[in-house]
Design a protein around this motif. Structure first.
Motif, PDB file in Angstrom:
ATOM      1  N   GLU A 143       1.092  -1.169  -0.460  1.00 18.34           N
ATOM      2  CA  GLU A 143      -0.146   0.361  -0.181  1.00 18.34           C
ATOM      3  C   GLU A 143       0.668   1.229   0.058  1.00 18.34           C
ATOM      4  N   SER A 144       1.832   1.227   0.596  1.00 19.46           N
ATOM      5  CA  SER A 144       2.554   2.016   0.984  1.00 19.46           C
ATOM      6  C   SER A 144       3.043   2.474  -0.757  1.00 19.46           C
ATOM      7  N   ALA A 145       3.341   1.663  -1.637  1.00 19.89           N
ATOM      8  CA  ALA A 145       4.079   1.910  -3.180  1.00 19.89           C
ATOM      9  C   ALA A 145       3.074   2.703  -3.903  1.00 19.89           C
ATOM     10  N   ALA A 146       2.009   2.943  -3.561  1.00 13.19           N
ATOM     11  CA  ALA A 146       1.017   3.409  -4.337  1.00 13.19           C
ATOM     12  C   ALA A 146       0.250   3.982  -3.397  1.00 13.19           C
ATOM     13  N   ALA A 147       1.059   4.577  -2.624  1.00 11.30           N
ATOM     14  CA  ALA A 147       0.881   6.381  -1.763  1.00 11.30           C
ATOM     15  C   ALA A 147       0.805   6.580  -2.596  1.00 11.30           C
ATOM     16  N   GLN A 148       0.017   8.021  -2.749  1.00  8.57           N
ATOM     17  CA  GLN A 148       0.365   9.503  -3.173  1.00  8.57           C
ATOM     18  C   GLN A 148       1.034  10.312  -1.739  1.00  8.57           C
ATOM     19  N   THR A 149       1.828  11.460  -3.275  1.00  8.14           N
ATOM     20  CA  THR A 149       2.506  12.565  -1.247  1.00  8.14           C
ATOM     21  C   THR A 149       1.875  13.198  -0.226  1.00  8.14           C
ATOM     22  N   TRP A 150       1.882  12.617   0.544  1.00 11.13           N
ATOM     23  CA  TRP A 150       0.962  13.106   1.558  1.00 11.13           C
ATOM     24  C   TRP A 150       1.531  14.121   3.222  1.00 11.13           C
ATOM     25  N   SER A 151       0.503  14.516   3.837  1.00 13.27           N
ATOM     26  CA  SER A 151       1.421  14.885   5.248  1.00 13.27           C
ATOM     27  C   SER A 151       0.536  14.797   5.767  1.00 13.27           C
ATOM     28  N   CYS A 152       1.024  14.977   7.224  1.00 13.24           N
ATOM     29  CA  CYS A 152       0.513  15.127   8.403  1.00 13.24           C
ATOM     30  C   CYS A 152       0.082  16.501   9.481  1.00 13.24           C
ATOM     31  N   ASP A 153      -0.849  15.594  10.498  1.00 12.39           N
ATOM     32  CA  ASP A 153      -1.036  16.815  11.196  1.00 12.39           C
ATOM     33  C   ASP A 153      -1.975  15.708  12.299  1.00 12.39           C
ATOM     34  N   PHE A 154      -2.122  16.573  13.868  1.00 10.52           N
ATOM     35  CA  PHE A 154      -2.491  15.888  14.720  1.00 10.52           C
ATOM     36  C   PHE A 154      -3.823  16.779  14.982  1.00 10.52           C
ATOM     37  N   ASP A 155      -5.207  15.696  15.274  1.00 11.66           N
ATOM     38  CA  ASP A 155      -6.267  15.926  16.238  1.00 11.66           C
ATOM     39  C   ASP A 155      -6.800  16.876  16.677  1.00 11.66           C
ATOM     40  N   SER A 156      -6.729  17.592  17.292  1.00 15.83           N
ATOM     41  CA  SER A 156      -6.848  18.369  18.913  1.00 15.83           C
ATOM     42  C   SER A 156      -8.058  18.825  18.915  1.00 15.83           C
ATOM     43  N   ARG A 157      -9.285  18.335  18.290  1.00 17.92           N
ATOM     44  CA  ARG A 157     -10.615  17.757  19.034  1.00 17.92           C
ATOM     45  C   ARG A 157     -10.952  17.006  19.840  1.00 17.92           C
TER      46      ARG A 157
END
Length: 572
Positions: free
Chosen positions: A406-420
């Motif tokens: 699945e990682s090989a097929a993943a597109q560029t990503w960014s990440c953040d955390f959920d503060s809710r």
């Protein structure tokens, strides 16, 4: 909290947990071309329950012509009491043998007989199908896999606590937020594998590792994965009750299946004839644990709240192959188990429930995988002896392969955390893998990640100790309405105190304490809701199995809405 200042690294796959499932997931992902980081809360390998295991793996290996995957599956179905996920169990029995052969190719050594694997009996299995690691434990297995992971350039990151699964704007798992010492770290990844099972430290006495506090389940829950079957907590029947220095050391589940090994109460009676006259000491763990509990509660227990193991007629070589760690522990205390009776008692050993995942470890959160004890579905209401390590091997391999693909097929990503703020909802489902449209009731709330600018609150150890006592009171070996209700009331009364401590504790302590509070509450809620007895869940006020409860209690965490309030008291 601003995580932009955190140290960052990027890999294709990040694995959380360094037990057998985690190491095999990491190694397999590397074999499938992914760059991999493995994060462990403590020392790599040594901080996992696998390190403490007795070293037995149940599998159909082709050695016994009378055995078959179908026989193994029937044993699982019988013990799971109607709650097994059939597709997961079928994959398991078909692939456990090949997984053991895979371990052999990686350098793991097992006891041999006549030029092939030696097979040992294990309680609850209809045929001898447990293979045993050389050395009478799993340390050799673990050290071998740690070396393989290092040689294959898996980035091994120890003494680092994952506190949040980070997500992309589209809701895909995209990495983990960690705390190492006083610093924040982010590991960005296209696939996240949670292999950090074990929640024994939620209870006062356990054979689990000190760090087995349920953090993996809490990570998954906060990320949006479904948890199920949390009421099914296995008490291993025969952990050392005395001497105090080795209390909680398991004898190894295979010991009770060895000819000549007997359980005796304080009166010298071989009491298992009252509870399972056919299988006697080779009965399943839930039956053995309740039998010992009953002997002790009715006044036939030993001085230190257990019963005796009599090994005077047992084969010493056979015992050494299945219970090496136990033998080393009591030898250090100057005890000869073949001439002296050893005191044992039940303690918390394994969680049958956990994260809902498919046969490749995929959870309901895109990019988030789970493998090993942290998952639900294979064991149902009770785990068979020696199936735990086999499960870790089979599904560690499958999750690692799927995560890499699945990682090989993943597109560029960014990440953040959920503060809710979030709310955990409970539901009853025929299949917890399909929960859309199910009626939901809020049971507990979860706040954002603690920023942790202060020192660890002085009340953290005391609060953890109280939570353990509360959970044991309401969700011990035998449960009843009044004890569960009392425990839930005490649990809810701690909410304000917990919140006060969380505000000043360090991030690691806050994560651990909050996770313990939430998970202990969910276990109590599930124990209250299931008004029957089945496997490891025994309700003294509902002692029979009820076919209308061929269902699962599930929990899912969702963003809080304006109408959500505190639920702990309302849910009692």
């Amino acid at each position: 909290m601003n995580i932009s200042q955190a140290e960052r690294r990027r890999v294709d796959v990040v694995v959380v947990g360094s037990g057998l499932a985690g190491l095999l997931a990491a190694i397999t992902a590397r074999e499938n071309g992914a760059s991999v980081a493995l994060v462990a809360q403590g020392e790599i390998g040594r901080s996992a329950n696998s390190w403490l295991a007795s070293g037995g793996l149940a599998a159909v290996t082709g050695i016994d012509p009378d055995d078959s995957p179908e026989h193994h599956l029937e044993d699982i179905r019988r013990t799971a009491r109607g709650l097994v996920f059939e597709d997961i169990a079928r994959i398991f029995v078909d692939e456990a043998g090949p997984a053991i052969r895979k371990l052999e190719t990686l350098g793991v050594r097992f006891h041999a007989r006549d030029g092939d694997l030696a097979l040992f009996p294990a309680p609850g299995h209809s045929l001898a199908r447990s293979v045993r690691c050389e050395g009478g434990g799993a340390v050799g297995l673990m050290t071998t896999l740690i070396d393989v992971a290092s040689e294959r350039d898996v980035q091994l990151i120890g003494n680092t606590t994952a506190v949040e699964v980070l997500k992309s704007a589209e809701g895909r798992a995209a990495g983990i937020l960690c705390r190492s010492g006083d610093a924040w770290q982010i590991v960005e990844a296209a696939s996240v594998v949670l292999a950090c099972g074990g929640m024994g430290k939620l209870f006062p006495v356990t054979s689990n590792h000190e760090l087995a506090d349920g953090s993996g389940y809490y990570l998954a829950l906060k990320a949006g994965a479904v948890l199920t079957d949390l009421e099914f907590v296995q008490f291993t029947p025969t952990s050392l009750a005395w001497p105090l220095e080795v209390r909680g050391t398991s004898t190894g589940g295979g010991l009770m299946a060895q000819p000549g090994v007997k359980l005796l109460n304080a009166n010298g009676e071989r009491f298992m004839s009252r509870y399972d006259p056919e299988r006697m000491e080779a009965s399943t763990r839930d039956v053995l644990a309740r039998a010992i509990f009953r002997e002790v509660s009715e006044g036939r227990g030993t001085e230190h709240g257990g019963v005796h193991v009599d090994m005077s007629e047992a084969d010493r070589d056979a015992v050494a192959q299945v219970s090496g760690r136990f033998l080393r522990a009591i030898d250090a205390m100057g005890i000869d188990p073949y001439s002296e009776r050893v005191e044992v008692a039940p303690d918390v050993h394994f969680a049958m429930g956990g994260v809902v995942a498919d046969v490749d470890g995929r959870t309901g959160v895109p990019g988030l995988f789970a493998a090993g004890e942290i998952t639900a579905g294979l064991h149902g209401a009770t785990r068979l002896n020696s199936n735990g390590l086999s499960e870790a091997a089979v599904f560690g391999i499958r999750a690692g392969r799927a995560a890499a693909t699945e990682s090989a097929a993943a597109q560029t990503w960014s990440c953040d955390f959920d503060s809710r703020h979030r709310v955990v909802h409970a539901m009853i489902a025929e299949d917890p893998r399909h929960i859309d449209g199910q009626h939901r009731t809020g049971v507990i709330r979860i706040g954002p990640v603690a920023s942790g600018v202060g020192e660890a609150g002085g009340n953290v150890p005391a609060l953890k100790s109280e939570l353990r006592e509360i959970l044991m009171d309401g969700a011990g070996i035998e449960r009843r309405t009044e004890t569960i209700t009392r425990a839930l009331t005490r649990h809810a009364a701690l909410r304000d105190q917990i919140d006060t401590v969380l505000a000043s504790a360090t991030p690691t302590e806050a994560f651990s304490l909050d996770g313990m509070y939430v998970l202990s509450g969910l276990i109590l809620q599930a124990s209250r809701l299931r008004t029957e007895s089945r496997g490891a869940h025994f309700r003294a006020d509902y002692p029979a199995q009820d076919p209308t409860w061929d269902r699962h209690i599930a929990f899912v965490c969702e963003p809080a809405t304006a109408g959500d309030t505190q639920f702990e008291e309302a849910a009692q």
